[in-house]
Design a protein around this motif. Structure first.
Motif, PDB file in Angstrom:
ATOM      1  N   PHE A  79      -3.207 -10.579  -1.842  1.00 19.63           N
ATOM      2  CA  PHE A  79      -2.182  -9.309  -1.268  1.00 19.63           C
ATOM      3  C   PHE A  79      -3.051  -9.023  -0.104  1.00 19.63           C
ATOM      4  O   PHE A  79      -4.327  -8.837   0.241  1.00 19.63           O
ATOM      5  N   ALA A  80      -2.070  -8.540   0.729  1.00 20.16           N
ATOM      6  CA  ALA A  80      -2.589  -8.107   2.225  1.00 20.16           C
ATOM      7  C   ALA A  80      -3.221  -6.677   2.132  1.00 20.16           C
ATOM      8  O   ALA A  80      -4.163  -6.564   3.230  1.00 20.16           O
ATOM      9  N   HIS A  81      -2.841  -5.927   1.155  1.00 17.15           N
ATOM     10  CA  HIS A  81      -3.584  -4.586   0.987  1.00 17.15           C
ATOM     11  C   HIS A  81      -4.564  -4.478  -0.157  1.00 17.15           C
ATOM     12  O   HIS A  81      -4.354  -4.918  -1.366  1.00 17.15           O
ATOM     13  N   GLN A  82      -5.748  -3.882   0.199  1.00 17.44           N
ATOM     14  CA  GLN A  82      -6.627  -3.769  -0.795  1.00 17.44           C
ATOM     15  C   GLN A  82      -6.298  -2.767  -2.058  1.00 17.44           C
ATOM     16  O   GLN A  82      -6.679  -3.105  -3.209  1.00 17.44           O
ATOM     17  N   SER A  83      -5.297  -2.032  -1.793  1.00 21.22           N
ATOM     18  CA  SER A  83      -4.873  -1.358  -2.920  1.00 21.22           C
ATOM     19  C   SER A  83      -3.552  -1.900  -3.512  1.00 21.22           C
ATOM     20  O   SER A  83      -3.134  -1.282  -4.451  1.00 21.22           O
ATOM     21  N   VAL A  84      -3.242  -3.377  -3.334  1.00 15.50           N
ATOM     22  CA  VAL A  84      -1.992  -3.813  -3.703  1.00 15.50           C
ATOM     23  C   VAL A  84      -0.778  -3.299  -3.861  1.00 15.50           C
ATOM     24  O   VAL A  84       0.241  -3.825  -3.145  1.00 15.50           O
ATOM     25  N   THR A  85      -0.565  -2.042  -4.208  1.00 14.83           N
ATOM     26  CA  THR A  85       0.541  -1.272  -4.078  1.00 14.83           C
ATOM     27  C   THR A  85       0.268   0.346  -3.440  1.00 14.83           C
ATOM     28  O   THR A  85       0.312   1.226  -4.180  1.00 14.83           O
ATOM     29  N   GLY A 102       2.522  -8.447  -1.219  1.00 15.98           N
ATOM     30  CA  GLY A 102       2.253 -10.044  -1.802  1.00 15.98           C
ATOM     31  C   GLY A 102       2.558 -11.124  -0.813  1.00 15.98           C
ATOM     32  O   GLY A 102       3.378 -10.668   0.126  1.00 15.98           O
ATOM     33  N   PRO A 103       2.465 -12.242  -1.337  1.00 17.72           N
ATOM     34  CA  PRO A 103       2.772 -13.231  -0.706  1.00 17.72           C
ATOM     35  C   PRO A 103       4.211 -13.548   0.065  1.00 17.72           C
ATOM     36  O   PRO A 103       4.519 -14.437   1.013  1.00 17.72           O
ATOM     37  N   ASP A 109       6.172 -10.147  -6.733  1.00 17.81           N
ATOM     38  CA  ASP A 109       4.881 -10.625  -6.555  1.00 17.81           C
ATOM     39  C   ASP A 109       3.948 -10.013  -7.547  1.00 17.81           C
ATOM     40  O   ASP A 109       2.994 -10.673  -7.964  1.00 17.81           O
ATOM     41  N   VAL A 110       4.149  -8.774  -7.561  1.00 17.39           N
ATOM     42  CA  VAL A 110       2.887  -7.985  -8.266  1.00 17.39           C
ATOM     43  C   VAL A 110       2.944  -8.707  -9.700  1.00 17.39           C
ATOM     44  O   VAL A 110       1.987  -8.762 -10.312  1.00 17.39           O
ATOM     45  N   ALA A 111       4.148  -8.981 -10.339  1.00 15.24           N
ATOM     46  CA  ALA A 111       4.250  -9.311 -11.743  1.00 15.24           C
ATOM     47  C   ALA A 111       4.075 -10.788 -11.811  1.00 15.24           C
ATOM     48  O   ALA A 111       3.265 -11.556 -12.401  1.00 15.24           O
ATOM     49  N   MET A 112       4.674 -11.456 -10.842  1.00 11.87           N
ATOM     50  CA  MET A 112       4.553 -12.770 -10.772  1.00 11.87           C
ATOM     51  C   MET A 112       3.263 -13.695 -10.953  1.00 11.87           C
ATOM     52  O   MET A 112       3.086 -14.535 -11.474  1.00 11.87           O
ATOM     53  N   GLN A 113       2.683 -13.200 -10.037  1.00 14.77           N
ATOM     54  CA  GLN A 113       1.260 -13.710  -9.633  1.00 14.77           C
ATOM     55  C   GLN A 113       0.457 -13.756 -10.770  1.00 14.77           C
ATOM     56  O   GLN A 113      -0.308 -14.648 -11.105  1.00 14.77           O
ATOM     57  N   GLY A 141      12.964 -15.542  -7.539  1.00 12.69           N
ATOM     58  CA  GLY A 141      12.824 -17.197  -7.254  1.00 12.69           C
ATOM     59  C   GLY A 141      11.715 -17.175  -6.137  1.00 12.69           C
ATOM     60  O   GLY A 141      10.937 -17.998  -6.487  1.00 12.69           O
ATOM     61  N   GLY A 142      11.737 -16.468  -5.132  1.00  9.21           N
ATOM     62  CA  GLY A 142      10.384 -16.699  -4.098  1.00  9.21           C
ATOM     63  C   GLY A 142       9.107 -16.354  -4.690  1.00  9.21           C
ATOM     64  O   GLY A 142       8.303 -17.295  -4.376  1.00  9.21           O
ATOM     65  N   ALA A 143       9.141 -15.424  -5.308  1.00  2.00           N
ATOM     66  CA  ALA A 143       7.998 -15.045  -6.190  1.00  2.00           C
ATOM     67  C   ALA A 143       7.463 -16.067  -7.164  1.00  2.00           C
ATOM     68  O   ALA A 143       6.240 -16.202  -7.152  1.00  2.00           O
ATOM     69  N   ALA A 144       8.341 -16.659  -7.971  1.00  5.29           N
ATOM     70  CA  ALA A 144       8.131 -17.563  -8.916  1.00  5.29           C
ATOM     71  C   ALA A 144       7.751 -18.811  -8.072  1.00  5.29           C
ATOM     72  O   ALA A 144       6.739 -19.476  -8.532  1.00  5.29           O
ATOM     73  N   ALA A 145       8.393 -19.204  -7.333  1.00  9.66           N
ATOM     74  CA  ALA A 145       8.108 -20.671  -6.320  1.00  9.66           C
ATOM     75  C   ALA A 145       6.532 -20.290  -5.935  1.00  9.66           C
ATOM     76  O   ALA A 145       5.614 -21.351  -6.182  1.00  9.66           O
TER      77      ALA A 145
END
Length: 461
Positions: A79-85, A102-103, A109-113, A141-145
């Motif tokens: 994740f690009a930010h250290q605080s995540v959200t 996220g990516p 992304d938060v859950a899928m990762q 779909g993108g997050a799962a991929a």
């Protein structure tokens, strides 16, 4: 920690089994037999600390706390930010909860990762391989991929409605280059794709043959993981403050996660506004107690173009006092006639649960996106704008609560829409630019159960 189906026709299972299965064999959704009681998050805890504590409670004996801590750290390292959200202020007592670091630039992304990390860990322990199937209205779909790409223990099949998602959304799922990720573009809307997913899960022979699992928000782990950022927002803004969460809603999973956080004791009360676009099923359900079959409307916020929000079932399960017979009959009636109505008791309980719903149409979304740019100098995605518009439309000037609106995706995922409305094109973050240069791989299929089933069989075998 044990989990039961909302429809009651299957035995209770462990967290590991609920996580890997996704949908219960009887077509219901897994939910905890009892919610864990958790201390509110502290401002001294990091996001990964809070996530470890919350997810360990839901995992129970299935995954040790030490392993959860390792898996959580690995999940959020990208994740690009250290605080995540992180939170950003957009006005007096108004904050955006930014879920797009996220990516793939979206809250999924938060859950899928973390789901991918849990799957990899649990399947390695069991020496098993699974077929993951999901339908997407754009971001899942993108997050799962991105999360599952390259994992040796999982084949991923993603169904998306052809030409009903943005090109950037599509690229995040079709350009991984991973041989274990398969994309099918179906001729139909999201609800048709989701219906095919549910039908394939209901086909017990097929389900067992390919070892089927699901990672849509029908998977309880998604809900558990998303409950964490509601807890971190409460901690960041102060445990004594009352927060009103305004949640852009499609499948109702994110809004349900706020409900779960409150049930576990992580929030100071519960006040949720479920902000929907022209697909107003949740509004009608909350206002009339009726669920009616309808077609999904295409809007500026395509990830929310869902006419039958799956996670409404989990909320209805609670307002029906966990009466599995009543809930099963309700959904059987809906399946048979295309309409079902809550009992007086359930409708009364639904009105008192702390969840409201409001619909924002495309015209209001456009006006809100322009207003946000003029007032804050920021470009917001149309889904986030549905949330901020709903917050303004429902704000009580005398209220003592703070609004926290979920910013569900980066504006750059919808450049054509944002540019057409505001006259400005959002820049894609540098970390995401490589996706544009990659080759896309997907196959177009009819929105047909048999066609999808055979396509999956062929690739799994």
């Amino acid at each position: 920690m044990q989990y039961m189906s909302t429809r009651g026709d299957t035995k209770t299972v462990s967290f590991a089994d609920a996580c890997l299965a996704g949908l219960a064999p009887d077509g219901g959704l897994y939910t905890p037999v009892e919610y864990p009681k958790l201390a509110p998050a502290s401002g001294k805890e990091s996001y990964t600390d809070i996530a470890t504590r919350v997810l360990s409670a839901f995992a129970g004996d299935s995954i040790s706390e030490a392993d959860v801590q390792t898996l959580v750290a690995k999940a959020y390292a990208s994740f690009a930010h250290q605080s995540v959200t992180p939170l950003s202020e957009i006005g007096p007592d108004q904050w955006l909860l930014e879920l797009h670091h996220g990516p793939t630039l979206a809250f999924k992304d938060v859950a899928m990762q973390i789901i991918a990390q849990f799957y990899d860990h649990l399947l390695a322990e069991r020496g098993q391989r699974l077929t993951v199937l999901c339908a997407t209205s754009g971001d899942t779909g993108g997050a799962a991929a991105a999360a599952f790409a390259g994992l040796e223990s999982v084949d991923v099949f993603i169904l998306h409605p052809h030409e009903r998602i943005s090109p950037i959304q599509r690229r995040f799922m079709t350009s991984t280059g991973a041989s274990n990720v398969h994309n099918f573009a179906l001729d139909g809307d999201f609800d048709e794709s989701q219906a095919i997913v549910k039908a394939l899960f209901a086909d017990q022979t097929f389900r067992q043959d390919v070892r089927l699992s699901g990672v849509n928000s029908i998977n309880w782990t998604r809900i558990a993981a998303q409950s964490v950022y509601f807890a971190t927002a409460q901690a960041a803004l102060g445990s004594e403050r009352k927060l009103r969460f305004v949640v852009p809603t499609g499948n109702f999973g994110d809004a349900l996660a706020a409900y779960v956080a409150a049930r576990c004791g992580l929030l100071n009360g519960l006040e949720i506004v479920s902000a929907v676009n022209a697909n107003r099923t949740m509004v009608d359900l909350m206002e009339t107690g009726k669920l009616s079959k309808r077609a999904a409307h295409a809007t500026h916020s395509p990830a929310m173009d869902i006419a039958l929000p799956s996670n409404a079932e989990r909320l209805l399960f609670e307002v029906m006092q966990r009466d599995t017979d009543q809930l099963r009959n309700f959904y059987n009636q809906f399946a048979q006639s295309g309409a079902a109505e809550l009992s007086d008791q359930a409708r009364g309980a639904l009105g008192c649960v702390g969840v409201k719903a409001v619909s924002i149409d495309d015209g209001e979304t456009e006006a809100e996106m322009k207003r946000l740019y003029q007032e804050t100098g920021t470009l917001q995605c149309p889904h986030t704008a549905v949330g901020t518009a709903a917050a303004r439309a429902t704000r009580d000037a005398s209220a003592d609560s703070v609004d926290v609106i979920l910013s569900t995706a980066h504006a750059a995922k919808f450049p054509e829409t944002v540019e057409a409305i505001t006259g400005h094109t959002p820049a894609l973050p540098e970390r995401s630019e490589s996706w544009l240069a990659r080759d896309e791989v997907f196959e177009r299929l009819p929105s047909d159960l048999n066609a999808v089933r055979e396509a999956i069989r062929e690739r799994v075998s």
